[in-house]
Design a protein around this motif. Structure first.
Motif, PDB file in Angstrom:
ATOM      1  N   ASN A  95       0.853  -1.183   0.000  1.00 54.71           N
ATOM      2  CA  ASN A  95       0.000   0.000   0.000  1.00 54.71           C
ATOM      3  C   ASN A  95       0.891   1.237   0.000  1.00 54.71           C
ATOM      4  O   ASN A  95       1.596   1.513   0.964  1.00 54.71           O
ATOM      5  N   ASN A  96       0.844   1.980  -1.104  1.00 51.02           N
ATOM      6  CA  ASN A  96       1.748   3.108  -1.269  1.00 51.02           C
ATOM      7  C   ASN A  96       1.114   4.444  -0.912  1.00 51.02           C
ATOM      8  O   ASN A  96       1.710   5.495  -1.164  1.00 51.02           O
ATOM      9  N   ASP A  97      -0.096   4.439  -0.345  1.00 57.37           N
ATOM     10  CA  ASP A  97      -0.792   5.691  -0.082  1.00 57.37           C
ATOM     11  C   ASP A  97       0.039   6.623   0.789  1.00 57.37           C
ATOM     12  O   ASP A  97       0.252   7.793   0.447  1.00 57.37           O
ATOM     13  N   LYS A  98       0.505   6.118   1.936  1.00 55.70           N
ATOM     14  CA  LYS A  98       1.260   6.954   2.856  1.00 55.70           C
ATOM     15  C   LYS A  98       2.584   7.376   2.247  1.00 55.70           C
ATOM     16  O   LYS A  98       3.041   8.514   2.425  1.00 55.70           O
ATOM     17  N   LEU A  99       3.219   6.446   1.526  1.00 55.41           N
ATOM     18  CA  LEU A  99       4.494   6.755   0.894  1.00 55.41           C
ATOM     19  C   LEU A  99       4.339   7.869  -0.125  1.00 55.41           C
ATOM     20  O   LEU A  99       5.111   8.824  -0.166  1.00 55.41           O
ATOM     21  N   PHE A 100       3.303   7.773  -0.956  1.00 59.40           N
ATOM     22  CA  PHE A 100       3.074   8.788  -1.969  1.00 59.40           C
ATOM     23  C   PHE A 100       2.688  10.118  -1.325  1.00 59.40           C
ATOM     24  O   PHE A 100       3.063  11.177  -1.816  1.00 59.40           O
ATOM     25  N   GLU A 101       1.933  10.059  -0.231  1.00 57.16           N
ATOM     26  CA  GLU A 101       1.517  11.287   0.443  1.00 57.16           C
ATOM     27  C   GLU A 101       2.718  12.054   0.962  1.00 57.16           C
ATOM     28  O   GLU A 101       2.830  13.273   0.770  1.00 57.16           O
ATOM     29  N   SER A 102       3.648  11.353   1.616  1.00 53.95           N
ATOM     30  CA  SER A 102       4.838  12.019   2.135  1.00 53.95           C
ATOM     31  C   SER A 102       5.745  12.492   1.012  1.00 53.95           C
ATOM     32  O   SER A 102       6.356  13.563   1.101  1.00 53.95           O
ATOM     33  N   THR A 103       5.813  11.719  -0.067  1.00 51.43           N
ATOM     34  CA  THR A 103       6.631  12.118  -1.205  1.00 51.43           C
ATOM     35  C   THR A 103       6.080  13.377  -1.851  1.00 51.43           C
ATOM     36  O   THR A 103       6.832  14.295  -2.196  1.00 51.43           O
ATOM     37  N   GLU A 104       4.755  13.436  -2.006  1.00 49.28           N
ATOM     38  CA  GLU A 104       4.127  14.614  -2.597  1.00 49.28           C
ATOM     39  C   GLU A 104       4.436  15.865  -1.784  1.00 49.28           C
ATOM     40  O   GLU A 104       4.741  16.917  -2.345  1.00 49.28           O
ATOM     41  N   ARG A 105       4.346  15.740  -0.459  1.00 52.50           N
ATOM     42  CA  ARG A 105       4.603  16.908   0.394  1.00 52.50           C
ATOM     43  C   ARG A 105       6.044  17.378   0.273  1.00 52.50           C
ATOM     44  O   ARG A 105       6.311  18.577   0.183  1.00 52.50           O
ATOM     45  N   SER A 106       6.981  16.444   0.289  1.00 52.54           N
ATOM     46  CA  SER A 106       8.391  16.819   0.218  1.00 52.54           C
ATOM     47  C   SER A 106       8.743  17.391  -1.151  1.00 52.54           C
ATOM     48  O   SER A 106       9.508  18.355  -1.257  1.00 52.54           O
ATOM     49  N   VAL A 107       8.170  16.810  -2.203  1.00 53.72           N
ATOM     50  CA  VAL A 107       8.426  17.308  -3.555  1.00 53.72           C
ATOM     51  C   VAL A 107       7.873  18.721  -3.701  1.00 53.72           C
ATOM     52  O   VAL A 107       8.533  19.618  -4.231  1.00 53.72           O
ATOM     53  N   GLU A 108       6.651  18.929  -3.240  1.00 52.98           N
ATOM     54  CA  GLU A 108       6.040  20.261  -3.320  1.00 52.98           C
ATOM     55  C   GLU A 108       6.876  21.283  -2.574  1.00 52.98           C
ATOM     56  O   GLU A 108       7.113  22.399  -3.075  1.00 52.98           O
ATOM     57  N   ALA A 109       7.355  20.929  -1.383  1.00 56.51           N
ATOM     58  CA  ALA A 109       8.148  21.863  -0.580  1.00 56.51           C
ATOM     59  C   ALA A 109       9.450  22.228  -1.286  1.00 56.51           C
ATOM     60  O   ALA A 109       9.872  23.396  -1.266  1.00 56.51           O
ATOM     61  N   ARG A 110      10.098  21.256  -1.918  1.00 56.57           N
ATOM     62  CA  ARG A 110      11.360  21.546  -2.612  1.00 56.57           C
ATOM     63  C   ARG A 110      11.134  22.429  -3.834  1.00 56.57           C
ATOM     64  O   ARG A 110      11.948  23.316  -4.132  1.00 56.57           O
ATOM     65  N   ILE A 111      10.052  22.197  -4.560  1.00 57.63           N
ATOM     66  CA  ILE A 111       9.767  23.023  -5.739  1.00 57.63           C
ATOM     67  C   ILE A 111       9.511  24.467  -5.318  1.00 57.63           C
ATOM     68  O   ILE A 111      10.024  25.412  -5.926  1.00 57.63           O
ATOM     69  N   ILE A 112       8.722  24.654  -4.264  1.00 58.25           N
ATOM     70  CA  ILE A 112       8.430  25.999  -3.769  1.00 58.25           C
ATOM     71  C   ILE A 112       9.721  26.689  -3.336  1.00 58.25           C
ATOM     72  O   ILE A 112       9.953  27.872  -3.658  1.00 58.25           O
ATOM     73  N   LYS A 113      10.574  25.951  -2.660  1.00 61.95           N
ATOM     74  CA  LYS A 113      11.852  26.516  -2.214  1.00 61.95           C
ATOM     75  C   LYS A 113      12.736  26.846  -3.415  1.00 61.95           C
ATOM     76  O   LYS A 113      13.444  27.859  -3.418  1.00 61.95           O
ATOM     77  N   GLY A 114      12.705  25.986  -4.429  1.00 59.67           N
ATOM     78  CA  GLY A 114      13.517  26.222  -5.615  1.00 59.67           C
ATOM     79  C   GLY A 114      13.150  27.507  -6.327  1.00 59.67           C
ATOM     80  O   GLY A 114      14.011  28.178  -6.907  1.00 59.67           O
ATOM     81  N   PHE A 115      11.868  27.879  -6.299  1.00 59.14           N
ATOM     82  CA  PHE A 115      11.421  29.114  -6.928  1.00 59.14           C
ATOM     83  C   PHE A 115      11.530  30.312  -5.989  1.00 59.14           C
ATOM     84  O   PHE A 115      11.160  31.425  -6.367  1.00 59.14           O
ATOM     85  N   SER A 116      12.019  30.085  -4.764  1.00 57.00           N
ATOM     86  CA  SER A 116      12.201  31.154  -3.761  1.00 57.00           C
ATOM     87  C   SER A 116      10.898  31.875  -3.450  1.00 57.00           C
ATOM     88  O   SER A 116      10.868  33.095  -3.263  1.00 57.00           O
ATOM     89  N   ILE A 117       9.815  31.121  -3.408  1.00 57.26           N
ATOM     90  CA  ILE A 117       8.507  31.709  -3.124  1.00 57.26           C
ATOM     91  C   ILE A 117       8.118  31.436  -1.678  1.00 57.26           C
ATOM     92  O   ILE A 117       8.209  30.293  -1.217  1.00 57.26           O
TER      93      ILE A 117
END
Length: 437
Positions: free
Chosen positions: A290-312
């Motif tokens: 069951n990858n639900d929790k794994l994907f949920e945590s991955t989505e959050r970390s990916v989103e945070a890095r993208i936002i940081k990358g754009f300095s927003i």
């Protein structure tokens, strides 16, 4: 003592392309095209790009009516040109503007050029050294091969009358002259990396998660299946002679199974024909993790890095309230101020370019000489009635009124139950008569 540095792969490779006489924008000469596709597939990256472009564009020019000025023969206004430039600046950190001259050697019109279409001429090319090549299909999406016949070769921006006059003469007259290119590039003799290049892999990750979720929904969350066969179907997929070593290619069955792998395939059920009972295939379902929790945590970390990358500032991308009755509005207001400061140099760069270009325009469209843009105003959702009420509650609870008075106001003015009101007010146990009944 030796020092070992980690081996970090270069983000882009710029090298001379002898075939086309240009400097390649990465090994495949399609770095900006690839980045555009990756951003388009990542909702967070696309949102961040839009926000950067919006803040760079600001809330219009400080000089009233300046944005309505027409800058070319096709009716392009300065406001529309600025919007396109701000979008390129927000992602590629650079932009291009093509200028045409009139018979008086003054700039007659300005045209927007897509940044991803621009390539610098190779210094070893006699024809293109010091020039720019514009082509609209470096990524080969429309045509299989790059066609030199569709190249547009432009000189770099130089408004000196003698220089323009000579270029017009070399082109065979004003009707054949293709103008010049103002190429804003934050790098020196190199191509720029996009904003947030350090996390472009996360663009791809987010797009992959989106594809996975879509596949699960469209296949109805069917269980995966393993195939067991008594006899393996195999074709004559070998070649060679008796004197040569045989080379084995995948069988048809192996190729069929391969079709069902990958991000976009169902990976669920495969139908195989059989001729008799002895070769009847057997299917057995198997449980997958069951990858639900794994994907949920991955989505959050990916989103945070993208936002940081754009300095927003994160408050501009997510609407999650961080706590407190009035905290979210105040936080977003501060985030707007912060991002205005971050993007201020970008707005200043564009204003300086306008000042340079329009100093040689055939007519003075801005007598004041003020090319500055208005920053995005810090007016956010905290002005909504509900948030205002939250602010009033905070003011009430922090006031110097007696505790009993605060409790009574919460009950009669705001509709709280007595127990709720008493729990909100410190010191309610003190015996004081309320003013409101």
């Amino acid at each position: 003592m030796k020092t070992y540095l980690p081996q970090i792969e270069r983000r882009i490779i710029v090298r001379p392309n002898q075939t086309y006489g240009i400097l390649s924008y990465d090994a495949d000469n399609a770095y900006p095209q690839r980045m555009l596709e990756l951003v388009a597939g990542s909702p967070t990256a696309k949102d961040c790009w839009n926000k950067r472009a919006k803040f760079i564009g600001g809330n219009g020019f400080e000089e009233q009516g300046l944005g309505k000025q027409v800058v070319n023969g096709r009716g392009l206004t300065l406001a529309r040109l600025d919007k396109a430039i701000s979008e390129d600046k927000g992602l590629f950190r650079g932009f291009g503007v093509q200028v045409n001259y009139n018979a008086n050697l003054k700039i007659a019109e300005l045209n927007y050029v897509k940044f991803e279409d621009i390539r610098m001429g190779n210094t070893d090319s006699p024809e293109l050294c010091g020039k720019f090549v514009l082509y609209n299909d470096w990524g080969r999406k429309t045509w299989k091969n790059i066609m030199r016949s569709k190249f547009h070769i432009l000189h770099p921006f130089n408004p000196e009358p003698e220089v323009v006059k000579q270029q017009i003469a070399e082109a065979g007259g004003l009707e054949h002259y293709k103008g010049q290119l103002y190429y804003f590039n934050p790098e020196v003799d190199d191509y720029p990396l996009i904003e947030a290049d350090s996390v472009w892999e996360d663009f791809e990750t987010e797009a992959g998660i989106k594809t996975f979720n879509n596949r699960e929904v469209t296949t109805g969350f069917l269980p995966s299946t393993m195939l067991f066969m008594k006899a393996r179907r195999e074709e004559a997929d070998t070649y060679g002679t008796d004197a040569q070593e045989y080379n084995w290619a995948p069988s048809q069955l192996e190729r069929d199974l391969g079709i069902f792998q990958g991000a976009k395939s169902a990976q669920k059920i495969i139908v195989i024909e059989y001729e008799d009972e002895d070769t009847r295939p057997e299917f057995k379902p198997y449980d997958i993790q069951n990858n639900d929790k794994l994907f949920e945590s991955t989505e959050r970390s990916v989103e945070a890095r993208i936002i940081k990358g754009f300095s927003i500032p994160r408050a501009l991308v997510t609407n999650e309230q961080q706590g407190g009755l009035n905290n979210n509005g105040a936080e977003k207001k501060e985030a707007i101020r912060e991002f205005n400061d971050i993007t201020a140099p970008d707005r200043a760069d564009i204003a300086e370019v306008y000042q340079t270009l329009f100093a040689h325009f055939y007519t003075d469209i801005n007598p004041s000489g003020n090319w500055n843009k208005v920053a995005i105003p810090a007016i956010v959702a905290e002005d909504a009635p509900g948030i205002k009420a939250g602010g009033n509650l905070n003011d009430l609870l922090l006031s110097n009124l007696p505790a009993a008075n605060k409790t009574a106001i919460l009950i009669h003015a705001y509709g709280f139950k007595p127990d709720e009101a008493r729990a909100m007010v410190p010191g309610e146990g003190e015996s004081q008569e309320p003013l409101a009944k």
